[in-house]
Design a protein around this motif. Structure first.
Motif, PDB file in Angstrom:
ATOM      1  N   GLY A 263     -63.148  40.999  53.074  1.00 52.10           N
ATOM      2  CA  GLY A 263     -62.460  40.156  53.893  1.00 52.10           C
ATOM      3  C   GLY A 263     -62.133  40.802  54.945  1.00 52.10           C
ATOM      4  N   GLY A 264     -61.407  40.220  56.197  1.00 49.01           N
ATOM      5  CA  GLY A 264     -61.136  40.797  57.271  1.00 49.01           C
ATOM      6  C   GLY A 264     -60.293  42.102  57.212  1.00 49.01           C
ATOM      7  N   THR A 265     -59.624  42.400  55.997  1.00 50.52           N
ATOM      8  CA  THR A 265     -58.871  43.506  56.054  1.00 50.52           C
ATOM      9  C   THR A 265     -59.325  44.624  55.109  1.00 50.52           C
ATOM     10  OG1 THR A 265     -56.923  42.515  56.869  1.00 50.52           O
ATOM     11  CG2 THR A 265     -56.269  44.468  55.344  1.00 50.52           C
ATOM     12  N   LYS A 266     -59.696  44.114  53.910  1.00 48.15           N
ATOM     13  CA  LYS A 266     -60.179  45.005  52.960  1.00 48.15           C
ATOM     14  C   LYS A 266     -61.602  44.362  52.098  1.00 48.15           C
ATOM     15  CE  LYS A 266     -58.365  42.632  48.909  1.00 48.15           C
ATOM     16  NZ  LYS A 266     -58.571  41.269  49.674  1.00 48.15           N
TER      17      LYS A 266
ATOM     18  N   SER B 143     -54.450  35.042  54.555  1.00 48.80           N
ATOM     19  CA  SER B 143     -54.799  36.260  54.727  1.00 48.80           C
ATOM     20  C   SER B 143     -55.264  36.973  56.046  1.00 48.80           C
ATOM     21  CB  SER B 143     -56.194  36.397  53.735  1.00 48.80           C
ATOM     22  OG  SER B 143     -56.982  35.517  53.927  1.00 48.80           O
ATOM     23  N   THR B 144     -56.227  37.565  56.265  1.00 45.41           N
ATOM     24  CA  THR B 144     -56.580  37.928  57.743  1.00 45.41           C
ATOM     25  C   THR B 144     -56.648  36.687  58.452  1.00 45.41           C
ATOM     26  OG1 THR B 144     -57.713  39.920  56.734  1.00 45.41           O
ATOM     27  CG2 THR B 144     -58.057  39.306  59.148  1.00 45.41           C
TER      28      THR B 144
ATOM     29  N   GLY C 111     -52.703  36.033  59.076  1.00 44.66           N
ATOM     30  CA  GLY C 111     -52.096  37.424  59.086  1.00 44.66           C
ATOM     31  C   GLY C 111     -52.112  38.207  60.683  1.00 44.66           C
TER      32      GLY C 111
ATOM     33  N   THR D 204     -48.084  45.306  60.886  1.00 42.82           N
ATOM     34  CA  THR D 204     -48.872  44.352  60.526  1.00 42.82           C
ATOM     35  C   THR D 204     -48.112  43.244  59.679  1.00 42.82           C
ATOM     36  OG1 THR D 204     -48.756  45.294  58.096  1.00 42.82           O
ATOM     37  CG2 THR D 204     -50.477  46.414  59.510  1.00 42.82           C
ATOM     38  N   ALA D 205     -48.870  42.211  59.058  1.00 36.59           N
ATOM     39  CA  ALA D 205     -48.362  41.234  58.629  1.00 36.59           C
ATOM     40  C   ALA D 205     -47.280  41.730  57.239  1.00 36.59           C
ATOM     41  CB  ALA D 205     -49.319  40.015  58.025  1.00 36.59           C
TER      42      ALA D 205
ATOM     43  N   PHE E 264     -43.227  40.859  56.538  1.00 36.14           N
ATOM     44  CA  PHE E 264     -42.813  40.344  55.238  1.00 36.14           C
ATOM     45  C   PHE E 264     -41.594  41.330  54.913  1.00 36.14           C
ATOM     46  CE2 PHE E 264     -44.789  36.482  53.761  1.00 36.14           C
ATOM     47  CZ  PHE E 264     -45.777  36.187  54.620  1.00 36.14           C
TER      48      PHE E 264
ATOM     49  N   SER F 222     -53.209  37.618  50.227  1.00 43.62           N
ATOM     50  CA  SER F 222     -51.872  38.496  50.186  1.00 43.62           C
ATOM     51  C   SER F 222     -51.013  37.617  51.002  1.00 43.62           C
ATOM     52  CB  SER F 222     -52.408  39.592  50.998  1.00 43.62           C
ATOM     53  OG  SER F 222     -53.184  40.631  49.953  1.00 43.62           O
TER      54      SER F 222
ATOM     55  N   ALA G 280     -47.424  36.231  48.780  1.00 43.28           N
ATOM     56  CA  ALA G 280     -46.189  37.145  49.373  1.00 43.28           C
ATOM     57  C   ALA G 280     -45.126  36.364  48.821  1.00 43.28           C
ATOM     58  CB  ALA G 280     -46.268  37.544  50.803  1.00 43.28           C
TER      59      ALA G 280
END
Ligand code: ADP
Ligand code: BMX
Length: 280
Positions: A9-12, A129-130, A169, A184-185, A189, A231, A235
């Motif tokens: 994904g764009g983050t992980k 997500s991202t 995100g 970060t997002a 949160f 994510s 959340a």
């Protein structure tokens, strides 16, 4: 008899050894913001060296569009990959096992359809997500190609922007910049749960947009269920904020929202099953 499933994904980046719906082992790395994806996979395969011999097929679920084994970004702000990157051929350099690749949200949609909250009924999966991604399963078939790329929807009121530029995100983090630079997002949160009004407003605004998208999806595809993952989608408080935004929608038009039962494993479980079903 296990499958190596990789979710980028764009983050992980998440690598998992999957057998059915069991995740036997995982390795998680941050997704590099740029550079050569071949290097990213070299680092990932080095990190899972000890898994060699434990899997007989590889499934790769990636943010972006996969056409005939080649990978391209639709929104470079979500992940900046070179156009037409030879994804399957690159992964094949690290393994003798057959490699199957698909979009990450489509893979997660299949996972939730087959083993999760989709209940094997006509359904749409939405990841917040991202970016924002989606997958569509109707009549037991997963739509490929662009199917489900709701994040790329544009409207004339926001020229040059996509829907995901106003919900995801990255958007949440950008909205926080005036109150909490570099947040970060995830941190937004945390601030919202700590009672920060500005953070609650940002989360609510994102959830309202996501809810509005679900309302439109219901009119376009009339799925039995819309399963929410990613994510941000998972959340605490986000799904209920989406539900609140749909309060006044007439019952027949109201989407039936469900939390992704496989949570962050939806993508790896989905791509593992898709890889297994591939014609030899
Ligand atoms: P990817 O987009 O790589 O698939 P995720 O589904 O984890 O990855 O989504 C990443 C986005 O979710 C980022 O914006 C990150 O800040 C945010 N995020 C990660 N964990 C949480 C959390 N626990 N609560 C809220 N937001 C989160
Ligand atoms: C973007 C697009 C989709 C992806 C979605 C969620 C790119 C690089 N990605 O709309 O293919 O499914 O983001 O991506 O154009 P994620 O990184 O949030 O999982």
């Amino acid at each position: 008899d296990a499958i190596l499933a990789i979710d980028v994904g764009g983050t992980k980046m998440l690598a998992a050894l999957v057998r059915g719906t069991s995740v036997l082992d995982t390795v998680r790395l941050p997704t590099p913001a740029d550079g050569d994806p071949a290097h990213w996979f070299a680092v990932l395969f080095a990190a899972i060296e000890t898994w060699q011999g434990r899997y007989d097929a590889v499934g790769v679920a990636v943010t972006g569009i996969v056409d005939d084994g080649h990978w391209s970004a639709l929104n470079r702000k979500t992940l900046n990959i070179p156009d037409g990157f030879p994804l399957v051929a690159t992964i094949a350099r690290f393994t003798d096992a057959p490699v199957f690749a698909a979009n990450d949200a489509q893979a997660a949609a299949w996972g939730e359809y087959a083993f999760g909250a989709g209940g094997r009924e006509d359904m749409v999966f939405l990841t917040i997500s991202t970016g924002i991604g989606g997958g569509i399963v109707t009549g037991g078939r997963l739509l490929g190609g662009l199917g489900g790329h709701f994040g790329q929807l544009r409207d004339l009121d926001h020229p040059g922007e996509t829907l995901e530029d106003r919900v995801s995100g990255r958007w949440i983090a950008a909205q926080a910049a005036t109150y909490a630079p570099d947040a970060t997002a995830r941190e937004v949160f945390a601030a919202a749960h700590a009672g920060e009004g500005w953070a609650k407003a940002v989360v609510e605004a994102s959830a309202r947009q996501a809810a509005n998208l679900c309302r439109n999806v219901q009119l376009a595809l009339d799925p039995r269920r819309i399963v929410i993952g990613g994510s941000i989608g998972l959340a605490e408080g986000y799904l209920s904020a989406m539900e609140r935004a749909l309060d006044s929608v007439p019952p027949r038009l109201k989407p039936s929202l469900h939390t992704a039962a496989l949570a962050e494993n939806a993508g790896v479980i989905g791509i593992a099953d898709l890889a297994q079903r591939r014609p030899a």
